[in-house]
Design an enzyme around this catalytic site. Structure first.
Site, PDB file in Angstrom:
ATOM      1  N   MET A 170      37.152 -13.961  16.946  1.00  0.00           N
ATOM      2  CA  MET A 170      36.085 -14.417  16.037  1.00  0.00           C
ATOM      3  C   MET A 170      35.263 -13.219  15.559  1.00  0.00           C
ATOM      4  SD  MET A 170      34.942 -18.194  17.078  1.00  0.00           S
ATOM      5  CE  MET A 170      33.756 -17.786  18.337  1.00  0.00           C
ATOM      6  N   LEU A 228      33.739  -7.348  17.072  1.00  0.00           N
ATOM      7  CA  LEU A 228      34.694  -6.812  18.056  1.00  0.00           C
ATOM      8  C   LEU A 228      34.044  -5.858  19.062  1.00  0.00           C
ATOM      9  CD1 LEU A 228      37.740  -6.064  15.689  1.00  0.00           C
ATOM     10  CD2 LEU A 228      37.255  -8.139  17.016  1.00  0.00           C
ATOM     11  N   GLY A 285      36.667  -5.500  24.768  1.00  0.00           N
ATOM     12  CA  GLY A 285      37.518  -6.585  25.283  1.00  0.00           C
ATOM     13  C   GLY A 285      38.576  -6.957  24.253  1.00  0.00           C
ATOM     14  N   HIS A 286      38.127  -7.134  22.994  1.00  0.00           N
ATOM     15  CA  HIS A 286      39.082  -7.438  21.918  1.00  0.00           C
ATOM     16  C   HIS A 286      40.033  -6.257  21.694  1.00  0.00           C
ATOM     17  CE1 HIS A 286      35.392  -9.778  20.424  1.00  0.00           C
ATOM     18  NE2 HIS A 286      36.287 -10.720  20.639  1.00  0.00           N
ATOM     19  N   GLY A 314      42.400 -13.069  26.372  1.00  0.00           N
ATOM     20  CA  GLY A 314      41.687 -12.463  27.496  1.00  0.00           C
ATOM     21  C   GLY A 314      41.431 -13.457  28.612  1.00  0.00           C
ATOM     22  N   GLN A 315      41.512 -12.965  29.837  1.00  0.00           N
ATOM     23  CA  GLN A 315      41.232 -13.818  31.001  1.00  0.00           C
ATOM     24  C   GLN A 315      39.783 -14.323  30.996  1.00  0.00           C
ATOM     25  OE1 GLN A 315      41.921 -12.196  35.060  1.00  0.00           O
ATOM     26  NE2 GLN A 315      40.281 -13.615  35.647  1.00  0.00           N
ATOM     27  N   ASP A 327      38.153 -15.937  28.981  1.00  0.00           N
ATOM     28  CA  ASP A 327      38.064 -17.340  28.582  1.00  0.00           C
ATOM     29  C   ASP A 327      39.179 -18.106  29.300  1.00  0.00           C
ATOM     30  OD1 ASP A 327      35.967 -17.277  26.236  1.00  0.00           O
ATOM     31  OD2 ASP A 327      37.221 -15.507  26.048  1.00  0.00           O
TER      32      ASP A 327
HETATM   33  P1  AMP Z   1      36.511 -14.329  20.796  1.00  0.00           P
HETATM   34  O1  AMP Z   1      36.319 -13.404  19.645  1.00  0.00           O
HETATM   35  O2  AMP Z   1      35.345 -14.398  21.711  1.00  0.00           O
HETATM   36  O3  AMP Z   1      37.025 -15.685  20.360  1.00  0.00           O
HETATM   37  O4  AMP Z   1      37.673 -13.694  21.688  1.00  0.00           O
HETATM   38  C1  AMP Z   1      38.920 -13.368  21.148  1.00  0.00           C
HETATM   39  C2  AMP Z   1      39.846 -12.997  22.267  1.00  0.00           C
HETATM   40  O5  AMP Z   1      39.316 -11.880  22.975  1.00  0.00           O
HETATM   41  C3  AMP Z   1      40.053 -14.109  23.294  1.00  0.00           C
HETATM   42  O6  AMP Z   1      41.392 -14.099  23.743  1.00  0.00           O
HETATM   43  C4  AMP Z   1      39.113 -13.704  24.397  1.00  0.00           C
HETATM   44  O7  AMP Z   1      39.479 -14.198  25.678  1.00  0.00           O
HETATM   45  C5  AMP Z   1      39.263 -12.185  24.358  1.00  0.00           C
HETATM   46  N1  AMP Z   1      38.105 -11.543  24.985  1.00  0.00           N
HETATM   47  C6  AMP Z   1      36.801 -11.748  24.715  1.00  0.00           C
HETATM   48  N2  AMP Z   1      36.034 -11.005  25.544  1.00  0.00           N
HETATM   49  C7  AMP Z   1      36.873 -10.341  26.362  1.00  0.00           C
HETATM   50  C8  AMP Z   1      36.710  -9.418  27.441  1.00  0.00           C
HETATM   51  N3  AMP Z   1      35.509  -9.046  27.853  1.00  0.00           N
HETATM   52  N4  AMP Z   1      37.823  -8.927  28.043  1.00  0.00           N
HETATM   53  C9  AMP Z   1      39.060  -9.301  27.638  1.00  0.00           C
HETATM   54  N5  AMP Z   1      39.287 -10.157  26.626  1.00  0.00           N
HETATM   55  C10 AMP Z   1      38.215 -10.668  25.998  1.00  0.00           C
END
Ligand code: AMP
Length: 279
Positions: A30, A33, A36-37, A147-148, A150
């Protein structure tokens, strides 16, 4: 890095890449960035010929009372970061293209969507599974990276992939953390200085539970108590739930064992954060 907004263009390019025998790795996000992303993108780069990342703030996964409008957006910064992480194609569809007028179809992964976070965020996982399925259909990846952090989302997406016979491998990568252990999240931007310090309690409490487990404690209740008491010493962090569950999350564990998942959600001021560990 190529930027594609148009769904048909993304789909045609994916078909062409597949036709050329290239493997496609996909990282849906989303935006806003952070490392983690980026770690997902860097990893995807190692395992695929072409990396596609998407940035789409998905309205259907936000409840009416949630932060859809305020959710951090930084398209320019994101483009730079994605490029630096080795993304080949950045897919940035418009909301009106993903959900055109008359849109009516949603994916519900029954049971798994209504526990843990699903209890407090009704409709959230229905929105998540719907957008992930749509993006997988458009991007046509061989492998998609999540990512783990979520954890419930992963269980739901894996279940959906199995149930709907999706032709994609779902890969899960470890949570990337700040120095004090706080899981990186786009929502961490909402925290003021004091809240940011308090937020470290999420991971600290999980660590305390892990350390008890490593000393031989097998009781779910005792591990829960350890987390509750860690939160009691922190006035600005409010624990929303602690769940100690089987890796498939559908059942609470009576006794903790290797592989058991501890998932928590907490509010720090107005910001809701989640974290988890696998024992
Ligand atoms: P989001 O933008 O929050 O929807 O996350 C997109 C992807 O990045 C999802 O697969 C999340 O699990 C992963 N993600 C978000 N934060 C982290 C993090 N701190 N470490 C690893 N993966 C992450």
């Amino acid at each position: 890095m190529k930027i594609i907004e148009d769904i048909t263009e993304m789909h045609s390019l994916a078909m062409q890449l597949r036709h050329e025998g290239k493997t496609i790795g996909f990282v849906p996000t989303m935006g806003a960035l952070h490392q983690g992303h980026l770690s997902l993108m860097q990893h995807a780069k190692k395992e695929s010929d072409v990396v596609v990342a998407s940035i789409f703030v998905n309205p259907t996964q936000f409840c009416p009372s949630e932060d859809y409008k305020e959710y951090p957006r930084d398209m320019e910064g994101d483009m730079e970061k994605a490029k630096g992480a080795g993304v080949d194609i950045l897919f940035t569809p418009a909301v009106s293209a993903i959900y055109p007028e008359g849109y009516r179809t949603y994916v519900e992964v029954e049971g798994l969507s209504s526990v843990l976070c699903g209890k407090v965020r009704p409709g959230h996982f229905r929105g998540v599974s719907t957008i992930v399925l749509k993006l997988l259909n458009i991007v046509k990846p061989h492998k998609a990276f999540f990512g783990q952090k979520d954890y419930q989302q992963i269980v739901i997406i894996k279940r959906m992939a199995r149930d709907l016979n999706l032709d994609v491998e779902i890969a899960v990568l470890p949570t990337v953390r700040e120095e004090d252990g706080l899981a990186m999240s786009s929502r961490n931007q909402y925290l003021n200085k004091d809240e940011r310090m308090s937020a470290a309690i999420l991971y600290r409490s999980l660590q305390e539970a892990r350390s008890l487990f490593e000393k031989g404690e097998m009781s779910t209740e005792k591990l829960k108590d350890a987390i509750l008491s860690a939160f009691m010493g922190n006035s600005s962090a409010k624990l929303e739930y602690v769940a100690i569950v089987h890796p498939e999350i559908s059942e609470e564990e009576k006794d903790v064992q290797k592989g058991t998942v501890i998932a928590i959600a907490a509010r720090i001021g107005d910001t809701r954060l989640i974290d988890n560990i696998i024992l």
